[in-house]
Design an enzyme around this catalytic site. Structure first.
Site, PDB file in Angstrom:
ATOM      1  N   ALA A  89      15.483  -2.870   4.356  1.00 20.92           N
ATOM      2  CA  ALA A  89      16.374  -1.803   4.837  1.00 20.92           C
ATOM      3  C   ALA A  89      15.599  -0.879   5.769  1.00 20.92           C
ATOM      4  O   ALA A  89      14.389  -0.706   5.633  1.00 20.92           O
ATOM      5  CB  ALA A  89      16.934  -0.993   3.670  1.00 20.92           C
ATOM      6  N   THR A 138      19.440   3.522  -3.292  1.00 24.50           N
ATOM      7  CA  THR A 138      18.846   4.853  -3.366  1.00 24.50           C
ATOM      8  C   THR A 138      19.797   5.855  -4.006  1.00 24.50           C
ATOM      9  O   THR A 138      21.023   5.676  -3.967  1.00 24.50           O
ATOM     10  CB  THR A 138      18.496   5.349  -1.944  1.00 24.50           C
ATOM     11  OG1 THR A 138      18.111   6.720  -1.988  1.00 24.50           O
ATOM     12  CG2 THR A 138      19.692   5.229  -1.012  1.00 24.50           C
ATOM     13  N   ASP A 139      19.246   6.921  -4.563  1.00 21.58           N
ATOM     14  CA  ASP A 139      20.088   7.994  -5.105  1.00 21.58           C
ATOM     15  C   ASP A 139      20.728   8.833  -3.996  1.00 21.58           C
ATOM     16  O   ASP A 139      21.650   9.617  -4.261  1.00 21.58           O
ATOM     17  CB  ASP A 139      19.295   8.893  -6.051  1.00 21.58           C
ATOM     18  CG  ASP A 139      18.095   9.589  -5.405  1.00 21.58           C
ATOM     19  OD1 ASP A 139      17.816   9.355  -4.214  1.00 21.58           O
ATOM     20  OD2 ASP A 139      17.413  10.358  -6.109  1.00 21.58           O
ATOM     21  N   GLU A 140      20.281   8.651  -2.755  1.00 20.09           N
ATOM     22  CA  GLU A 140      20.840   9.455  -1.663  1.00 20.09           C
ATOM     23  C   GLU A 140      22.308   9.127  -1.395  1.00 20.09           C
ATOM     24  O   GLU A 140      23.005   9.911  -0.752  1.00 20.09           O
ATOM     25  CB  GLU A 140      20.005   9.281  -0.396  1.00 20.09           C
ATOM     26  CG  GLU A 140      18.592   9.808  -0.559  1.00 20.09           C
ATOM     27  CD  GLU A 140      17.815   9.889   0.743  1.00 20.09           C
ATOM     28  OE1 GLU A 140      18.417  10.283   1.763  1.00 20.09           O
ATOM     29  OE2 GLU A 140      16.613   9.563   0.736  1.00 20.09           O
ATOM     30  N   TYR A 163      21.524   7.257   7.206  1.00 19.52           N
ATOM     31  CA  TYR A 163      20.807   6.370   6.290  1.00 19.52           C
ATOM     32  C   TYR A 163      21.576   6.186   4.985  1.00 19.52           C
ATOM     33  O   TYR A 163      21.860   5.061   4.560  1.00 19.52           O
ATOM     34  CB  TYR A 163      19.413   6.930   5.990  1.00 19.52           C
ATOM     35  CG  TYR A 163      18.793   6.317   4.754  1.00 19.52           C
ATOM     36  CD1 TYR A 163      18.557   4.950   4.674  1.00 19.52           C
ATOM     37  CD2 TYR A 163      18.453   7.108   3.647  1.00 19.52           C
ATOM     38  CE1 TYR A 163      18.002   4.381   3.527  1.00 19.52           C
ATOM     39  CE2 TYR A 163      17.898   6.547   2.508  1.00 19.52           C
ATOM     40  CZ  TYR A 163      17.680   5.186   2.452  1.00 19.52           C
ATOM     41  OH  TYR A 163      17.157   4.629   1.325  1.00 19.52           O
ATOM     42  N   LYS A 167      23.443   2.808   3.293  1.00 17.85           N
ATOM     43  CA  LYS A 167      23.088   2.282   1.975  1.00 17.85           C
ATOM     44  C   LYS A 167      24.311   2.298   1.050  1.00 17.85           C
ATOM     45  O   LYS A 167      24.497   1.365   0.250  1.00 17.85           O
ATOM     46  CB  LYS A 167      21.942   3.087   1.356  1.00 17.85           C
ATOM     47  CG  LYS A 167      20.593   2.855   2.004  1.00 17.85           C
ATOM     48  CD  LYS A 167      20.129   1.402   1.913  1.00 17.85           C
ATOM     49  CE  LYS A 167      19.754   0.991   0.517  1.00 17.85           C
ATOM     50  NZ  LYS A 167      19.224  -0.397   0.462  1.00 17.85           N
ATOM     51  N   PRO A 218       3.638  19.919   7.850  1.00 17.21           N
ATOM     52  CA  PRO A 218       4.998  20.418   8.103  1.00 17.21           C
ATOM     53  C   PRO A 218       5.856  20.419   6.846  1.00 17.21           C
ATOM     54  O   PRO A 218       5.911  19.443   6.102  1.00 17.21           O
ATOM     55  CB  PRO A 218       5.537  19.434   9.139  1.00 17.21           C
ATOM     56  CG  PRO A 218       4.760  18.171   8.893  1.00 17.21           C
ATOM     57  CD  PRO A 218       3.400  18.597   8.432  1.00 17.21           C
ATOM     58  N   PRO A 294      18.668  18.378   9.924  1.00 16.63           N
ATOM     59  CA  PRO A 294      20.131  18.528   9.872  1.00 16.63           C
ATOM     60  C   PRO A 294      20.702  17.862   8.620  1.00 16.63           C
ATOM     61  O   PRO A 294      20.359  16.727   8.287  1.00 16.63           O
ATOM     62  CB  PRO A 294      20.606  17.794  11.139  1.00 16.63           C
ATOM     63  CG  PRO A 294      19.432  17.808  12.059  1.00 16.63           C
ATOM     64  CD  PRO A 294      18.223  17.727  11.176  1.00 16.63           C
ATOM     65  N   GLY A 295      21.558  18.583   7.899  1.00 16.27           N
ATOM     66  CA  GLY A 295      22.212  18.029   6.724  1.00 16.27           C
ATOM     67  C   GLY A 295      21.270  17.716   5.581  1.00 16.27           C
ATOM     68  O   GLY A 295      21.511  16.793   4.799  1.00 16.27           O
TER      69      GLY A 295
END
Length: 357
Positions: A89, A138-140, A163, A167, A218, A294-295
């Site tokens: 992926a 993924t948990d996203e 992304y 998924k 960062p 973003p988001g």
């Protein structure tokens, strides 16, 4: 009812040269399985991650794009796998903001072609009951949590980035192939992975390598975004446990039970490096807050009680132990990560704003 799996197995692993995929390949061979690694070797592939098994008689490699159905059919025919572990992926959120097309093509269309190749092979073999198609997600896909609550296997889908949307789409395809065609599928959704051999575009390896180079560290926004961190070798163990012991059609949420804010992860790494490389201390002076993604989802957390109750799996490392082992691995393996520094996008801030098509 759980159907006993053939042990040892022949496992087709997609994306086996990537971060999680290579951990799965190494663990599977240690467990006595035979592995066919299908990988097209994108920018994030690191063939050196599998140097220890490159010449192992139980390991085979096929440089194949998962969107190439003809090539996939040939791999299935040549190697006759007992199971598929589908990890290939595109996975970097920032890259998905800048270039979503690659994520749709690989994560959605690639999964479609994998499912069809696996289904054709499974039918040609008489639909063996012990075949498995294990899709690793993924948990996203579940979106963002508030200060309380956790994701589990019944959480509704609410993806927020290109992304996670791709998924989520691949998860739905896998479940549909299970329901419509009877393909014996397994699906797992994991929390954030970290550990050895992670490509240097994610938070933890970026922090380690930037700190060693004296570069800024960062932090998106205030660094208060919370993630549940799962050591990659614990994840590989969980995935192989699911593959060999779970009933077809099962879904499991796999978490490390280690929630932490991004700023706390970075400061913890700085403290470890202050001990390991005191001549450059304090490394926390390099922390730099940058414009947020973003988001950017606020918090992820997984309730792994089902996999613990059903299969007896739980993570073996605390976050403190895992971070220390990870830092030590990068300190000891510069020959692995130094050649990756020249690859596209490494060391460059990506995904700062939506880009016009």
């Amino acid at each position: 009812m759980t159907i006993p799996m053939k042990i040892p197995m022949t496992i087709l692993v997609t994306g086996g040269t990537g971060f999680i995929g290579s951990a799965v390949v190494l663990q599977a061979i240690r467990d006595g399985h035979r592995v066919i690694n299908v990988d097209c070797l994108t920018y994030a592939a690191a063939t050196e991650s599998l140097a220890a098994v490159a010449d192992h008689p139980a390991y085979a490699f096929a440089q194949v794009d998962i969107r190439d159905r003809t090539a996939l059919d040939a791999v299935f025919a040549a190697h006759a796998p007992d199971a598929v572990m589908h990890l290939a992926a595109e996975s970097h959120v920032d890259r998905s903001i800048d270039g979503p097309a690659a994520f749709v093509e690989t994560n959605v269309l690639g999964t479609f072609h994998m499912l069809e190749a696996a289904r054709s092979y499974w039918v040609s073999r008489g639909k063996p009951a012990d075949f498995r198609f294990h899709h690793i997600s993924t948990d996203e896909v579940f979106g963002s949590l508030g200060e309380t609550g956790m994701f589990d296997e019944d959480t509704r889908y609410d993806p927020r980035s290109p992304y996670s949307a791709t998924k989520a789409g691949s998860d739905h395809l896998v479940r549909a192939w299970g329901e419509t065609y009877g393909l014996p599928i397994l699906l797992t959704n994991c929390s954030n992975n970290y550990g050895p051999r992670q490509f240097p575009e994610k938070l933890i390896p970026v922090t380690i390598l930037n700190a060693l180079a004296g570069k800024p560290l960062p932090i998106y926004g205030a660094g208060l975004n919370v993630r549940d961190w799962l050591y990659v070798e614990d994840h590989a163990d969980a995935l192989l446990t699911v593959l060999t012991r779970a009933a077809p059609g099962a879904t499991y949420a796999i978490g490390g039970e280690n929630e932490a804010r991004n700023i706390d992860i970075v400061t913890a790494i700085c403290a470890i490096l202050d001990d390991r490389r005191p001549d450059h201390a304090p490394h926390a002076r390099l922390i730099t807050h940058v414009t947020d993604r973003p988001g950017h989802d606020a918090r992820y957390a997984i309730d792994p009680s089902r996999i613990r109750a059903d299969l007896g799996w739980q993570p073996s490392l605390t976050l403190e132990q895992g971070l220390a082992q990870t830092v030590d691995w990068y300190l000891d393996n510069a020959d692995w990560w130094q050649p990756l520094q020249d690859r596209a996008g490494v060391g460059v801030r990506l995904g700062t704003a939506p880009v016009a098509p």
